[in-house]
Design an enzyme around this catalytic site. Structure first.
Site, short mmCIF file in Angstrom:
data_model
loop_
_atom_site.label_atom_id
_atom_site.label_comp_id
_atom_site.label_asym_id
_atom_site.label_seq_id
_atom_site.Cartn_x
_atom_site.Cartn_y
_atom_site.Cartn_z
N GLU A 91 -4.06 12.94 9.43
CA GLU A 91 -4.51 12.56 8.10
C GLU A 91 -5.92 12.00 8.30
OE1 GLU A 91 -5.16 10.09 4.48
OE2 GLU A 91 -4.74 9.17 6.40
N ASP A 114 0.84 -1.20 0.00
CA ASP A 114 0.00 0.00 0.00
C ASP A 114 0.88 1.26 0.00
OD1 ASP A 114 -2.28 1.52 -0.06
OD2 ASP A 114 -2.59 1.48 2.11
N ASP A 164 -1.25 8.64 10.29
CA ASP A 164 -2.04 8.14 9.16
C ASP A 164 -3.40 7.61 9.62
OD1 ASP A 164 -2.06 7.27 6.32
OD2 ASP A 164 -2.21 5.27 7.21
C1 GLC Z 1 -3.84 6.82 4.31
C2 GLC Z 1 -2.79 6.92 3.23
C3 GLC Z 1 -3.17 6.01 2.09
C4 GLC Z 1 -3.31 4.61 2.60
C5 GLC Z 1 -4.25 4.53 3.80
C6 GLC Z 1 -4.12 3.24 4.51
O1 GLC Z 1 -5.06 7.29 3.88
O2 GLC Z 1 -2.64 8.24 2.81
O3 GLC Z 1 -2.25 6.06 1.04
O4 GLC Z 1 -3.78 3.77 1.59
O5 GLC Z 1 -3.94 5.52 4.77
O6 GLC Z 1 -2.91 3.17 5.19
#
Ligand code: GLC
Length: 650
Positions: free
Chosen positions: A326, A141, A284
């Site tokens: 985030e 990911d 995150d």
């Molecule tokens: C956040 C990241 C993304 C990822 C997700 C899961 O949203 O920006 O890229 O897929 O987390 O970790």
């Protein structure tokens, strides 16, 4: 705050601290612990107070904080003190960021070190290096499936090489942002391996179930994040003989924060990276931290409590470090990640402004600012000592995260408007020159998001193919218009690597294992440095964009009104193609009028629209960005296609 119960518990804890901690000179640590303990204790008790081992867990937490404090370098401790004094440091107009992959922008960390002067050339002084930790090659990911939180992926480099990058950045006053993937680990993490071996302690680090009873109850209300590639929220693990919660990809195991051991492990990791030299930590997927049957398990109150607890602990050990949330969620929810019921931010000091980002894209597609204006008007106020990350593109897809109500208030039908936007960006609409790709299409709900680079989404890719000079020029202006907005809106502007030299979609992911079904890889390019070097050749696209951005950055840094003290005043104006606001300097009478024309044709602003706000434009005023006199025609300010002005009243 002093409160007897917590204070006596603190005394007990201090008594029990290990001799190697007690022996140390921890003056500042103890002062901060004393100041934060009541809050820290209350939050920890709220989450874990019903456990028999509560006090032991709390003691362990304090020990982790103390041990990491001991490891903080003298220089870091000086920075902590300096930032405590200058506590608004991250609200400054001086900050300009860029996000990048170490092995996309450069080859690896060693090579990134050589490229640090590039940031200085452009004026970027805050660099977010995307996840660099150990993760499986394919099921990664993009680095967000971490298999070791303390080891850097061999492909990218070593901890020592990261130190080299940091040293080079420090010399040039460039701040570092690192990711901590707090919500889940890779299924290849050592904790997952132990869980698979049947170790109960580590099975409790995750949400594991023998049968479908609880998973099925969760599924009733859990949405799907990656419906195409990873439908459902649980994955059967054969070797463990259990279901495990996997909200994102099926190889990303959700951590169970109802277990205090998980919280303390993660705090240790946050402090570890603070001590490695991160100035800012990007946390995150914070909206997902707490799971509750019967809910979407997003934005739960406990997720906020966890973040407050992380913040309180971090303030004791490493107060110079701030957090980015985030949380790509609805506007009313996003602002809560600064902390609810507070005056000053008490969770994350910085949050992604995903709403503004999506609204800007709406203005690109519609060529007017109706929804942009409506959405910004309804963007909840944020508290003091909190700021936005304003961005146009990042490594993720674009979700149309504004509310249906705002769409309707802007005069559209919500469903048709959303369909129009998706079609526009994937180039299906007649008037569209965009080259976006569909992402996360959910057949059940018909929801979809969009991938693609800024340059391709704007239309530069297709216009270059057609060699349409007029439209190429307009597209370049369009790109700069968007940048002018994120540079002036209030918050830290965050560029996405490659955009500064007009990088187009990279379709090579289609042939790569583990990437083919994730269109986000189209906008995670490997920089072609020969192309980037053309930034020094006048007349090239690279030159036009790079030099314009360089100027925009330099000018932004000279405008104190662009510091983020909630000093934006949105303007209601009669021309729907224009978006305008004032930025008011809190220390003087200076005001800057920011105005952009989102239309492909010239548009006029009726000057009486702004004179009623006490702002009079006269012919001697210059646009701060270009240094030129704005075009004035009778009682109108004229904005050529996709043009913007930053006009100051002094
Ligand atoms: C956040 C990241 C993304 C990822 C997700 C899961 O949203 O920006 O890229 O897929 O987390 O970790």
């Amino acid at each position: 705050m002093y409160e007897q119960n917590s204070h006596s518990i603190l005394n007990e804890i201090l008594d029990k601290l290990k001799p190697e901690i007690k022996e140390q000179e921890l003056h500042h640590f103890y002062t901060r612990l004393g100041a934060n303990f009541y809050s820290l204790f209350s939050l920890f008790q709220y989450l874990y107070g019903n456990r028999k081992d509560f006090k032991q867990q709390l003691l362990h937490l304090v020990e982790v904080m103390a041990k990491q404090y001991i490891k903080r370098t003298e220089e870091q401790k000086r920075t902590d003190l300096a930032r405590e004094k200058d506590f608004n440091w991250f609200l400054s107009e001086n900050l300009v960021g860029m996000t990048l992959y170490a092995d996309g922008f450069a080859d690896n960390l060693e090579n990134l070190k050589e490229k640090v002067p590039y940031f200085q050339e452009l004026g970027v002084n805050l660099v977010h290096i995307m996840p660099i930790l150990d993760c499986p090659d394919e099921a990664s990911d993009g680095g967000y499936a971490v298999s070791d939180y303390r080891k850097i992926n061999d492909r990218v480099g070593t901890l020592k090489e990261l130190q080299g990058v940091i040293e080079e950045m420090k010399k040039r006053d460039i701040l570092l942002v690192l990711d901590v993937v707090v919500n889940h680990t890779s299924d290849q993490h050592a904790w997952a391996a132990k869980a698979r071996q049947g170790n109960k302690k580590y099975q409790d680090y995750y949400y594991t179930y023998d049968d479908r009873e609880i998973p099925d109850m969760f599924e009733e209300s859990l949405p799907e994040i990656f419906p195409e590639t990873s439908p459902g929220n649980f994955t059967w693990d054969d070797s463990m003989g259990k279901w495990v919660m996997t909200v994102f990809n099926n190889y990303q195991w959700d951590l169970n924060y109802s277990n205090p051991a998980v919280f303390t492990e993660m705090l240790d990791i946050l402090l570890f990276w603070s001590n490695q030299g991160a100035d800012i930590l990007r946390l995150d997927a914070v909206a997902f931290l707490w799971k509750k049957i019967g809910s979407t398990s997003q934005n739960e109150r406990e997720a906020h409590i966890l973040l407050q607890l992380f913040k309180d602990c971090c303030q004791v050990t490493a107060p110079g470090v701030v957090f980015i949330a985030e949380a790509i969620v609805a506007p009313v929810e996003v602002v809560k990640y600064f902390g609810e019921d507070a005056v000053n931010a008490k969770e994350c000091e910085i949050a992604y402004n995903a709403t503004f980002m999506a609204l800007l894209w709406d203005a690109v597609a519609t060529k007017n600012a109706k929804l942009l204006n409506q959405g910004v008007k309804n963007l909840p106020n944020k508290m003091e000592r909190a700021t936005w990350l304003n961005y146009i593109r990042c490594h993720d897809d674009i979700g149309l995260g504004f509310s249906d109500m705002d769409i309707e208030l802007a005069g559209y039908h919500a469903k048709s408007h959303r369909d129009f936007l998706i079609n526009y960006f994937i180039g299906k609409h007649d008037d569209s020159i965009a080259r976006g790709l569909l992402f996360g299409h959910n057949e059940k709900t018909n929801d979809a998001r969009i991938s693609g680079t800024l340059t391709s989404l704007i239309g530069l890719e297709s216009m270059l193919e057609q060699n349409n000079k007029e439209m190429i020029n307009k597209s370049l202006k369009h790109i700069l218009l968007l940048h002018s907005m994120i540079f002036s809106f209030g918050g830290i502007p965050l560029l996405y690597y490659g955009d500064e030299v007009g990088t187009l979609n990279d379709y090579s992911y289609i042939d790569k294992l583990g990437k083919a079904n994730d269109s986000r890889w189209a906008h995670r390019p490997k920089i072609d440095w020969e192309k980037a070097d053309r930034r020094n050749q006048p007349g090239t696209i690279e030159y036009i964009l790079f030099s314009a951005l360089k100027r925009m950055i330099a000018v932004r840094k000279e405008i104190p009104a662009f510091a983020d003290f909630n000093n934006r005043e949105l303007l209601e104006i009669s021309n729907i193609h224009l978006f305008a606001f004032f930025r008011n300097d809190r220390n003087s009478y200076n005001r800057v009028l920011v105005i952009g024309n989102f239309d492909a044709h010239s548009q006029k602003l009726d000057l009486s629209d702004i004179s009623s706000h006490g702002f009079r434009i006269n012919p001697t005023m210059r646009d701060l960005y270009s240094g030129e006199f704005p075009l004035i025609n009778k009682n109108h300010l004229v904005l050529p296609p996709f043009h913007f002005y930053w006009i100051s009243n002094f």
